[in-house]
Design a protein around this motif. Structure first.
Motif, PDB file in Angstrom:
ATOM      1  N   ASP A   1       0.816  -1.222   0.000  1.00  0.00           N
ATOM      2  CA  ASP A   1       0.000   0.000   0.000  1.00  0.00           C
ATOM      3  C   ASP A   1       0.846   1.268   0.000  1.00  0.00           C
ATOM      4  O   ASP A   1       0.300   2.378  -0.121  1.00  0.00           O
ATOM      5  CB  ASP A   1      -0.915   0.015   1.230  1.00  0.00           C
ATOM      6  N   GLN A   2       2.163   1.095   0.212  1.00  0.00           N
ATOM      7  CA  GLN A   2       3.106   2.217   0.240  1.00  0.00           C
ATOM      8  C   GLN A   2       2.700   3.262   1.286  1.00  0.00           C
ATOM      9  O   GLN A   2       2.593   4.466   1.002  1.00  0.00           O
ATOM     10  CB  GLN A   2       3.224   2.857  -1.153  1.00  0.00           C
ATOM     11  N   VAL A   3       2.468   2.728   2.502  1.00  0.00           N
ATOM     12  CA  VAL A   3       2.166   3.602   3.638  1.00  0.00           C
ATOM     13  C   VAL A   3       3.044   3.197   4.806  1.00  0.00           C
ATOM     14  O   VAL A   3       3.681   2.133   4.801  1.00  0.00           O
ATOM     15  CB  VAL A   3       0.676   3.506   4.046  1.00  0.00           C
ATOM     16  N   ARG A   4       3.071   4.041   5.824  1.00  0.00           N
ATOM     17  CA  ARG A   4       3.854   3.734   7.017  1.00  0.00           C
ATOM     18  C   ARG A   4       3.138   2.652   7.845  1.00  0.00           C
ATOM     19  O   ARG A   4       1.928   2.464   7.740  1.00  0.00           O
ATOM     20  CB  ARG A   4       4.058   4.999   7.847  1.00  0.00           C
ATOM     21  N   ILE A   5       3.942   1.980   8.688  1.00  0.00           N
ATOM     22  CA  ILE A   5       3.418   0.861   9.493  1.00  0.00           C
ATOM     23  C   ILE A   5       2.221   1.276  10.359  1.00  0.00           C
ATOM     24  O   ILE A   5       1.194   0.583  10.360  1.00  0.00           O
ATOM     25  CB  ILE A   5       4.543   0.267  10.377  1.00  0.00           C
ATOM     26  N   PRO A   6       2.281   2.386  11.120  1.00  0.00           N
ATOM     27  CA  PRO A   6       1.113   2.751  11.950  1.00  0.00           C
ATOM     28  C   PRO A   6      -0.155   2.942  11.127  1.00  0.00           C
ATOM     29  O   PRO A   6      -1.252   2.575  11.570  1.00  0.00           O
ATOM     30  CB  PRO A   6       1.562   4.065  12.610  1.00  0.00           C
ATOM     31  N   VAL A   7      -0.016   3.524   9.936  1.00  0.00           N
ATOM     32  CA  VAL A   7      -1.189   3.723   9.078  1.00  0.00           C
ATOM     33  C   VAL A   7      -1.753   2.378   8.638  1.00  0.00           C
ATOM     34  O   VAL A   7      -2.984   2.169   8.622  1.00  0.00           O
ATOM     35  CB  VAL A   7      -0.812   4.580   7.849  1.00  0.00           C
ATOM     36  N   GLU A   8      -0.847   1.420   8.297  1.00  0.00           N
ATOM     37  CA  GLU A   8      -1.301   0.097   7.861  1.00  0.00           C
ATOM     38  C   GLU A   8      -1.995  -0.643   8.998  1.00  0.00           C
ATOM     39  O   GLU A   8      -3.010  -1.331   8.774  1.00  0.00           O
ATOM     40  CB  GLU A   8      -0.118  -0.718   7.344  1.00  0.00           C
ATOM     41  N   ILE A   9      -1.483  -0.505  10.209  1.00  0.00           N
ATOM     42  CA  ILE A   9      -2.130  -1.153  11.362  1.00  0.00           C
ATOM     43  C   ILE A   9      -3.546  -0.625  11.526  1.00  0.00           C
ATOM     44  O   ILE A   9      -4.493  -1.392  11.768  1.00  0.00           O
ATOM     45  CB  ILE A   9      -1.297  -0.912  12.640  1.00  0.00           C
ATOM     46  N   SER A  10      -3.715   0.668  11.398  1.00  0.00           N
ATOM     47  CA  SER A  10      -5.051   1.269  11.510  1.00  0.00           C
ATOM     48  C   SER A  10      -5.982   0.742  10.416  1.00  0.00           C
ATOM     49  O   SER A  10      -7.146   0.437  10.674  1.00  0.00           O
ATOM     50  CB  SER A  10      -4.934   2.796  11.425  1.00  0.00           C
ATOM     51  N   ARG A  11      -5.446   0.610   9.189  1.00  0.00           N
ATOM     52  CA  ARG A  11      -6.253   0.073   8.091  1.00  0.00           C
ATOM     53  C   ARG A  11      -6.677  -1.373   8.351  1.00  0.00           C
ATOM     54  O   ARG A  11      -7.825  -1.752   8.096  1.00  0.00           O
ATOM     55  CB  ARG A  11      -5.462   0.139   6.785  1.00  0.00           C
ATOM     56  N   LEU A  12      -5.729  -2.166   8.823  1.00  0.00           N
ATOM     57  CA  LEU A  12      -6.033  -3.572   9.080  1.00  0.00           C
ATOM     58  C   LEU A  12      -7.155  -3.723  10.100  1.00  0.00           C
ATOM     59  O   LEU A  12      -8.079  -4.527   9.934  1.00  0.00           O
ATOM     60  CB  LEU A  12      -4.769  -4.291   9.570  1.00  0.00           C
ATOM     61  N   LEU A  13      -7.067  -2.937  11.179  1.00  0.00           N
ATOM     62  CA  LEU A  13      -8.064  -3.059  12.250  1.00  0.00           C
ATOM     63  C   LEU A  13      -9.424  -2.529  11.831  1.00  0.00           C
ATOM     64  O   LEU A  13     -10.459  -3.023  12.291  1.00  0.00           O
ATOM     65  CB  LEU A  13      -7.576  -2.308  13.492  1.00  0.00           C
ATOM     66  N   SER A  14      -9.451  -1.547  10.940  1.00  0.00           N
ATOM     67  CA  SER A  14     -10.722  -0.914  10.579  1.00  0.00           C
ATOM     68  C   SER A  14     -11.373  -1.506   9.333  1.00  0.00           C
ATOM     69  O   SER A  14     -12.596  -1.418   9.159  1.00  0.00           O
ATOM     70  CB  SER A  14     -10.513   0.593  10.368  1.00  0.00           C
ATOM     71  N   SER A  15     -10.561  -2.098   8.447  1.00  0.00           N
ATOM     72  CA  SER A  15     -11.092  -2.502   7.145  1.00  0.00           C
ATOM     73  C   SER A  15     -11.169  -4.002   6.916  1.00  0.00           C
ATOM     74  O   SER A  15     -11.940  -4.453   6.065  1.00  0.00           O
ATOM     75  CB  SER A  15     -10.239  -1.877   6.023  1.00  0.00           C
ATOM     76  N   TYR A  16     -10.386  -4.794   7.621  1.00  0.00           N
ATOM     77  CA  TYR A  16     -10.329  -6.237   7.364  1.00  0.00           C
ATOM     78  C   TYR A  16     -11.258  -6.977   8.321  1.00  0.00           C
ATOM     79  O   TYR A  16     -11.208  -6.762   9.537  1.00  0.00           O
ATOM     80  CB  TYR A  16      -8.898  -6.752   7.515  1.00  0.00           C
ATOM     81  N   PRO A  17     -12.100  -7.880   7.811  1.00  0.00           N
ATOM     82  CA  PRO A  17     -13.040  -8.605   8.682  1.00  0.00           C
ATOM     83  C   PRO A  17     -12.320  -9.530   9.664  1.00  0.00           C
ATOM     84  O   PRO A  17     -11.348 -10.196   9.313  1.00  0.00           O
ATOM     85  CB  PRO A  17     -13.880  -9.416   7.685  1.00  0.00           C
ATOM     86  N   GLY A  18     -12.813  -9.531  10.877  1.00  0.00           N
ATOM     87  CA  GLY A  18     -12.270 -10.425  11.893  1.00  0.00           C
ATOM     88  C   GLY A  18     -10.938 -10.010  12.463  1.00  0.00           C
ATOM     89  O   GLY A  18     -10.371 -10.731  13.304  1.00  0.00           O
ATOM     90  N   MET A  19     -10.417  -8.848  12.082  1.00  0.00           N
ATOM     91  CA  MET A  19      -9.080  -8.471  12.525  1.00  0.00           C
ATOM     92  C   MET A  19      -9.055  -8.090  14.005  1.00  0.00           C
ATOM     93  O   MET A  19      -8.095  -8.390  14.718  1.00  0.00           O
ATOM     94  CB  MET A  19      -8.550  -7.314  11.682  1.00  0.00           C
ATOM     95  N   ILE A  20     -10.092  -7.420  14.472  1.00  0.00           N
ATOM     96  CA  ILE A  20     -10.136  -7.076  15.902  1.00  0.00           C
ATOM     97  C   ILE A  20     -10.229  -8.346  16.737  1.00  0.00           C
ATOM     98  O   ILE A  20      -9.556  -8.488  17.768  1.00  0.00           O
ATOM     99  CB  ILE A  20     -11.323  -6.136  16.184  1.00  0.00           C
ATOM    100  N   ALA A  21     -11.055  -9.304  16.276  1.00  0.00           N
ATOM    101  CA  ALA A  21     -11.150 -10.594  16.994  1.00  0.00           C
ATOM    102  C   ALA A  21      -9.806 -11.295  17.019  1.00  0.00           C
ATOM    103  O   ALA A  21      -9.399 -11.843  18.057  1.00  0.00           O
ATOM    104  CB  ALA A  21     -12.197 -11.484  16.315  1.00  0.00           C
ATOM    105  N   ALA A  22      -9.077 -11.267  15.899  1.00  0.00           N
ATOM    106  CA  ALA A  22      -7.764 -11.904  15.844  1.00  0.00           C
ATOM    107  C   ALA A  22      -6.781 -11.221  16.781  1.00  0.00           C
ATOM    108  O   ALA A  22      -5.939 -11.880  17.412  1.00  0.00           O
ATOM    109  CB  ALA A  22      -7.235 -11.874  14.414  1.00  0.00           C
ATOM    110  N   THR A  23      -6.879  -9.889  16.881  1.00  0.00           N
ATOM    111  CA  THR A  23      -5.990  -9.151  17.792  1.00  0.00           C
ATOM    112  C   THR A  23      -6.257  -9.536  19.241  1.00  0.00           C
ATOM    113  O   THR A  23      -5.320  -9.759  20.026  1.00  0.00           O
ATOM    114  CB  THR A  23      -6.194  -7.635  17.602  1.00  0.00           C
ATOM    115  N   VAL A  24      -7.535  -9.636  19.586  1.00  0.00           N
ATOM    116  CA  VAL A  24      -7.881 -10.063  20.946  1.00  0.00           C
ATOM    117  C   VAL A  24      -7.400 -11.492  21.188  1.00  0.00           C
ATOM    118  O   VAL A  24      -6.861 -11.821  22.248  1.00  0.00           O
ATOM    119  CB  VAL A  24      -9.399  -9.949  21.168  1.00  0.00           C
ATOM    120  N   GLY A  25      -7.584 -12.362  20.187  1.00  0.00           N
ATOM    121  CA  GLY A  25      -7.133 -13.751  20.317  1.00  0.00           C
ATOM    122  C   GLY A  25      -5.641 -13.852  20.532  1.00  0.00           C
ATOM    123  O   GLY A  25      -5.160 -14.651  21.336  1.00  0.00           O
TER     124      GLY A  25
END
Length: 376
Positions: free
Chosen positions: A75-99
């Motif tokens: 995506d050619q973005v910085r790591i913090p920006v990508e982390i925010s995208r993953l948590l907000s846009s990808y299904p099940g990502m928050i559940a995976a983070t909690v897991g």
């Protein structure tokens, strides 16, 4: 792979797949599978379980790191920006983070320095949450895993793999103990004080010979009394099974073991097992040396009862003082019947002049033929 971002992403996917394989294997290692337990023994399975757990969590962390770096590069973005995208846009990502956080917590309490400070019940409860972590991770795998979203057959295989592990877990951790409870109808017959802090619990039931329990083995016990029904603890058999009753001998060390002294007669009991290869089936030599420390004497006492009266037999009982020699009279009677030599090794090894207790030289002085003996 056409770029470094593709490389990091591919490494992230592979480490993620292996992490889940090891997580499922982690469940199977301690799911009480009888063929596996008989083949290698519960003690070896526990070691494998610990090592596999460390490998699993290492791969989980590697998956998170590499997949994030790879996606950020794509995506050619910085790591913090990508982390925010993953948590907000990808299904099940928050559940995976909690897991993942849950799995890290389980690893944290597994370290010896932490586990020694935790009550057994707290340690056990935290370990149970690993199932929650695996389920939360599963909710993230299918919708976001490229291998599954792009290939229905691979997705079906992955679902079947998880269902098979779940089925084995339910059969051997729930179904089998329930069957044993219905078949044997175990109840507490008596609670006998052996000393001020040690009690023997006699458990009776039906068709106990079908358990095929042997001296030296242990079972996982759950006493269905108020305040205790949800806790399951492993205790060794302290007397050779006779087909009529089973006996365990417990020292009051923690709050749970102390409470067993007041266990009501007639209490229903759920028991899993027997487990362990610490039996006379392992014998290869004519002579035998049995070494017991403290309350660890219980499986050795049942082994001595089953041991044939042949060859040279030494029973070494280690304790701080004579009051701590658990089941001393019973062991003395068995030693006389088996023509065994009974040794009491008393003293605190931390005191000056007592560091040699159970040293190689001391053991050779007690049992000169120990190197050519079976040693339990």
């Amino acid at each position: 792979m056409h770029s470094s971002a593709d490389l990091w992403t591919s490494i992230g996917r592979i480490t993620g797949l292996f992490a889940v394989y090891l997580a499922l294997l982690q469940i199977l290692l301690l799911s009480r599978l009888p063929p596996l337990e008989r083949l290698v023994g519960f003690d070896v399975l526990t070691v494998w379980h610990r090592r596999n757990g460390m490998a699993c969590i290492s791969l989980v962390i590697a998956h998170v790191v590499f997949i994030t770096i790879g996606y950020a590069g794509t995506d050619q973005v910085r790591i913090p920006v990508e982390i925010s995208r993953l948590l907000s846009s990808y299904p099940g990502m928050i559940a995976a983070t909690v897991g993942t956080a849950v799995m890290l917590a389980v690893v944290a309490v597994s370290f010896v320095i932490v586990r020694r400070r935790l009550p057994y019940e707290a340690w056990y409860a935290v370990h149970l949450t690993v199932y929650v972590g695996i389920v939360l991770a599963y909710l993230h795998e299918l919708p976001t895993g490229n291998e599954f979203s792009a290939n229905a057959a691979q997705a079906d295989y992955w679902i079947a793999l998880n269902v098979a592990v779940l089925a084995l877990l339910l059969v051997f951790r729930v179904g089998h103990p329930t069957l044993l409870a219905w078949r044997h109808r175990l109840r507490v017959q008596a609670v006998v004080a052996e000393s001020s802090d040690v009690v023997s619990i006699y458990v009776g039931g039906r068709q106990l010979d079908r358990l095929a329990a042997r001296g030296g083995q242990f079972m996982i016990w759950r006493f269905l009394a108020p305040g205790r029904w949800w806790q399951a603890h492993p205790f060794s058999l302290s007397r050779a099974p006779d087909g009529q009753t089973l006996r365990i001998t417990v020292k009051g060390v923690g709050s749970y073991s102390k409470s067993l002294a007041t266990l009501p007669v007639g209490t229903r009991v759920l028991a899993e097992g027997p487990f362990g290869r610490f039996t006379l089936a392992a014998r290869r030599c004519a002579d035998t040396v049995l070494i017991a420390g403290g309350i660890g004497v219980t499986p050795l006492r049942s082994l001595l009862e089953e041991l044939p009266a042949r060859g040279e037999i030494h029973f070494i009982q280690r304790a701080i003082n004579e009051e701590d020699l658990v089941l001393r009279e019973e062991i003395g009677e068995l030693a006389r019947a088996k023509q065994a030599t009974l040794h009491a090794v008393l003293g605190d090894h931390r005191e000056p002049g007592a560091a040699h207790l159970l040293s190689p030289e001391h053991l050779l002085g007690i049992a000169p033929r120990i190197a050519a003996s079976d040693v339990f």
